[in-house]
Each structure stands twice: as C-alpha cells, then as structure tokens.
Design an enzyme around this catalytic site. Sequence first.
Site, PDB file in Angstrom:
ATOM      1  N   ARG A 103      12.018  -8.846 -12.681  1.00 41.04           N
ATOM      2  CA  ARG A 103      11.318  -9.218 -11.445  1.00 41.04           C
ATOM      3  C   ARG A 103      11.781 -10.622 -11.075  1.00 41.04           C
ATOM      4  O   ARG A 103      11.551 -11.573 -11.832  1.00 41.04           O
ATOM      5  CB  ARG A 103       9.799  -9.180 -11.662  1.00 41.04           C
ATOM      6  CG  ARG A 103       9.029  -9.834 -10.557  1.00 41.04           C
ATOM      7  CD  ARG A 103       7.546  -9.550 -10.593  1.00 41.04           C
ATOM      8  NE  ARG A 103       7.287  -8.185 -10.184  1.00 41.04           N
ATOM      9  CZ  ARG A 103       6.067  -7.706  -9.908  1.00 41.04           C
ATOM     10  NH1 ARG A 103       5.006  -8.494  -9.998  1.00 41.04           N
ATOM     11  NH2 ARG A 103       5.910  -6.458  -9.535  1.00 41.04           N
ATOM     12  N   HIS A 130      11.213  -3.209  -3.528  1.00 39.21           N
ATOM     13  CA  HIS A 130      10.387  -2.882  -4.695  1.00 39.21           C
ATOM     14  C   HIS A 130      10.545  -1.382  -4.986  1.00 39.21           C
ATOM     15  O   HIS A 130       9.638  -0.586  -4.762  1.00 39.21           O
ATOM     16  CB  HIS A 130       8.931  -3.237  -4.389  1.00 39.21           C
ATOM     17  CG  HIS A 130       8.038  -3.362  -5.590  1.00 39.21           C
ATOM     18  ND1 HIS A 130       8.477  -3.147  -6.876  1.00 39.21           N
ATOM     19  CD2 HIS A 130       6.717  -3.688  -5.696  1.00 39.21           C
ATOM     20  CE1 HIS A 130       7.464  -3.339  -7.717  1.00 39.21           C
ATOM     21  NE2 HIS A 130       6.387  -3.666  -7.021  1.00 39.21           N
ATOM     22  N   GLN A 133       7.993   0.672  -7.110  1.00 34.95           N
ATOM     23  CA  GLN A 133       6.764   0.923  -6.363  1.00 34.95           C
ATOM     24  C   GLN A 133       6.943   2.129  -5.436  1.00 34.95           C
ATOM     25  O   GLN A 133       6.076   3.012  -5.353  1.00 34.95           O
ATOM     26  CB  GLN A 133       6.412  -0.327  -5.528  1.00 34.95           C
ATOM     27  CG  GLN A 133       5.130  -0.194  -4.741  1.00 34.95           C
ATOM     28  CD  GLN A 133       3.912  -0.084  -5.635  1.00 34.95           C
ATOM     29  OE1 GLN A 133       3.703  -0.922  -6.506  1.00 34.95           O
ATOM     30  NE2 GLN A 133       3.101   0.950  -5.455  1.00 34.95           N
ATOM     31  N   ASP A 225       0.000  -4.019   2.604  1.00 30.99           N
ATOM     32  CA  ASP A 225       0.287  -4.918   1.474  1.00 30.99           C
ATOM     33  C   ASP A 225      -0.164  -6.322   1.881  1.00 30.99           C
ATOM     34  O   ASP A 225      -0.499  -6.573   3.052  1.00 30.99           O
ATOM     35  CB  ASP A 225       1.797  -4.864   1.149  1.00 30.99           C
ATOM     36  CG  ASP A 225       2.179  -5.703  -0.072  1.00 30.99           C
ATOM     37  OD1 ASP A 225       1.280  -6.038  -0.879  1.00 30.99           O
ATOM     38  OD2 ASP A 225       3.370  -6.051  -0.220  1.00 30.99           O
ATOM     39  N   CYS A 265       0.096  -1.263  -2.598  1.00 32.63           N
ATOM     40  CA  CYS A 265       0.767  -1.434  -3.890  1.00 32.63           C
ATOM     41  C   CYS A 265      -0.068  -2.234  -4.878  1.00 32.63           C
ATOM     42  O   CYS A 265       0.130  -2.114  -6.080  1.00 32.63           O
ATOM     43  CB  CYS A 265       2.126  -2.103  -3.692  1.00 32.63           C
ATOM     44  SG  CYS A 265       1.982  -3.733  -2.942  1.00 32.63           S
ATOM     45  N   ARG A 293       2.607   4.512 -11.229  1.00 29.71           N
ATOM     46  CA  ARG A 293       3.714   3.639 -11.631  1.00 29.71           C
ATOM     47  C   ARG A 293       4.211   4.061 -13.027  1.00 29.71           C
ATOM     48  O   ARG A 293       5.409   4.115 -13.298  1.00 29.71           O
ATOM     49  CB  ARG A 293       3.269   2.165 -11.670  1.00 29.71           C
ATOM     50  CG  ARG A 293       2.935   1.562 -10.318  1.00 29.71           C
ATOM     51  CD  ARG A 293       4.165   1.364  -9.445  1.00 29.71           C
ATOM     52  NE  ARG A 293       5.145   0.492 -10.061  1.00 29.71           N
ATOM     53  CZ  ARG A 293       5.123  -0.852 -10.006  1.00 29.71           C
ATOM     54  NH1 ARG A 293       4.186  -1.470  -9.323  1.00 29.71           N
ATOM     55  NH2 ARG A 293       6.065  -1.568 -10.587  1.00 29.71           N
TER      56      ARG A 293
HETATM   57  N1   CP Z   1       2.338  -3.455  -7.364  1.00 30.04           N
HETATM   58  C1   CP Z   1       2.856  -4.270  -8.297  1.00 30.04           C
HETATM   59  O1   CP Z   1       4.063  -4.373  -8.492  1.00 30.04           O
HETATM   60  O2   CP Z   1       1.904  -4.953  -9.004  1.00 30.04           O
HETATM   61  P1   CP Z   1       2.177  -6.157 -10.038  1.00 30.04           P
HETATM   62  O3   CP Z   1       2.639  -7.330  -9.204  1.00 30.04           O
HETATM   63  O4   CP Z   1       0.859  -6.405 -10.681  1.00 30.04           O
HETATM   64  O5   CP Z   1       3.228  -5.736 -10.994  1.00 30.04           O
HETATM   65  N1  NVA Z   2       4.774  -7.947  -1.410  1.00 29.10           N
HETATM   66  C1  NVA Z   2       4.154  -8.346  -2.653  1.00 29.10           C
HETATM   67  C2  NVA Z   2       4.163  -7.216  -3.615  1.00 29.10           C
HETATM   68  C3  NVA Z   2       3.528  -7.497  -4.931  1.00 29.10           C
HETATM   69  C4  NVA Z   2       3.597  -6.339  -5.878  1.00 29.10           C
HETATM   70  C5  NVA Z   2       4.860  -9.558  -3.224  1.00 29.10           C
HETATM   71  O1  NVA Z   2       6.101  -9.593  -3.172  1.00 29.10           O
HETATM   72  O2  NVA Z   2       4.186 -10.470  -3.704  1.00 29.10           O
END
Ligand code: CP
Ligand code: NVA
Length: 308
Positions: A103, A130, A133, A225, A265, A293
């Site tokens: 990430r 993502h 997701q 989101d 998400c 997930r």
């Molecule tokens: N939706 C998602 O990716 O959640 P986290 O940021 O908690 O991993």
């Molecule tokens: N759009 C959000 C998604 C988190 C899972 C972010 O990037 O923070």
Amino acid sequence: MKRDFLAVSDYTSADIQNMLDLAVQLKKEYNQGKNKPILQGKTMAMIFQKPSLRTRVSFDMAMRHLGGDALYLSPAEIGLGQRESIADVSRVLSGYVDVIMARVFDHAHILELAKWCSIPVINGLSDYNHPCQAMADALTIQEEFGSLKGLHVTYIGDGNNVAVSLMHVCAQLGAHYTLATPEGYDVDPKALEIGQKLAASTGSTITALRDPHAAVKNAHVIYTDTWTSMGQEAESKKRELVFPPYQVNEALVAEADKKAIVLHCLPAHRGQEITDAVADGSHSRLFPQAHNRLHAQKAVVATILGAA
Ligand code: CP
Ligand code: NVA
C-alpha cells in the site's frame, strides 16, 4: 512470467470472472469448515505506507487460511524509497518471500516495486487505484444480483482511487457505470479513457455527471467513499465545503431502484459521505462487502501464485 496484480484493467474480463468464480468457491469451502492448504509454505510481505484495517487483516487471514503466512511491515519499518531505494527493497524481499502486497501513496512506487521484484506484487491501494477493493466490490454485487452484466452502478463523491478501480471492473464485467462528482474532483482522464475502451468491449457505458440525483436514477448499486483520501488531509476543510450535496442519505437512496444496494469501501465518515441511517439501513451491504475482501483476495493470491 510473473503476474503482478496492480490494476484490474491489466487483466481480461475472463481473467477477472475466473478469479471471482474462484472467490465464490473458496468462500463456500471456508464457510463449510476450512480451506485446503493450497498456499502451504508460501509467504507474503505486506508493505504499508498508510494505515489499514481491512487490507492488512484480510490479507493476513487469507494467507493463513490457505496454509501460508504473512509478515506486516509498517511505514516506520522499511522507509520505502527513503531509508532504502525501492529497487533495493524489491531485490532483497524477492529472496525472502513469495509475494508482496504493498500500500503506497504514489502509484509510480508500486510500478517501481513491481519492476524490480522477481516475485509477484499486489497493489493494496495507491493514489491511482484500489484493485483488491474492486474485486470484493464485484463479488458483493454478483452475490446480490447474480451478475454485473447490464446493472447500473453509480458512484457518488470524489473521483478517487476507489472510483477508478470500480469503474474498470464494472466496464470489464458489463455493468453501466455512472459517476457524480463535483467539478475539480473528476476521475483521472487517462483512467476514464481506459474505462471507456473496456466498456466498449463489453457493450456497457460510462457516464460522468455532476448531479447526484440524476446519477442515482435507476441505480442498482450506489457507491460512495471518503471525501478526503489518505494523503490529502491538508485539503479536508476545503473538501468539506464542496462535497455535502454528494452525501448518500436516505432521500438520495429513495431516488434509486427499490432493490438498490449501498456499498462503501470503508472506513466511513458517518455524517459526511454517508449517513448512519443508510450505512446501517436495509439497503446497506457494507459489512458483507468488507468481509468479501478476504475471499476475493484469496482468489487473487492463489491465481497469481499459480496455486488454483
Ligand atoms: N477499504 C480498505 O482498503 O480499508 P483499509 O484502509 O482499512 O485497508
Ligand atoms: N479513497 C480512500 C480509500 C481507503 C481504503 C483512501 O485512499 O484513503
């Protein structure tokens, strides 16, 4: 050749559907007792530059359920690109583990990681997309409606990473995708172009609007989101002034198809992009979606490691 999982659009519609079919099978197997140890002896390094609940826990559990193991590497530990170059981190980890899930803030960094790794790399969220997701989202929609083909999926809010991957998976699986975003917060134009090509190949459409009310008309799925993604915190006050008309509340959901489901998400900012009444209401599938997930990612890892 190694197979990375950096974007759903790197895969064909058939590949994506095969992974979803595998996810369904692995979910059933897990719910009936336990999964077969198809990843026995396989290890995953999980690199995080940002916080996570779902991605971290679901990947760790996915590896354990399939007989493998996962190692969490926090932002403080590696200092990706700071303490050590991405190229060096990639080449070192390639000798220790079988797969990397990362990430990152900057999508270029996951591309760089994948370029130098001799093992597969999975994108656990970048500023661009993502994909893991999106696999769970597609699985959730498929469970509800049988298939995505011909459905109307509407995304309301910021044209962010989650909006991009959802757009691509919908286009690949034949769902019509409508976005309602405020001016200045559209999806990346190159991502839109990729989406339009994918949509043309499956006979679906992508429609970008400003008006959330027009966008939810006839929607089978309403998705939202956060207004401020990780890394954009300095803009949060400004965004809180722009986005309130894009809140997914009961009045907006009432304008969609009667059987519409609401997805997010997570993490949710209740009272901002979604109200408690909707998040906890009868249309919400937020928690089955989060649980998916686990199952979707088992299918992704098993596929790219050739274990399925
Ligand atoms: N939706 C998602 O990716 O959640 P986290 O940021 O908690 O991993
Ligand atoms: N759009 C959000 C998604 C988190 C899972 C972010 O990037 O923070």
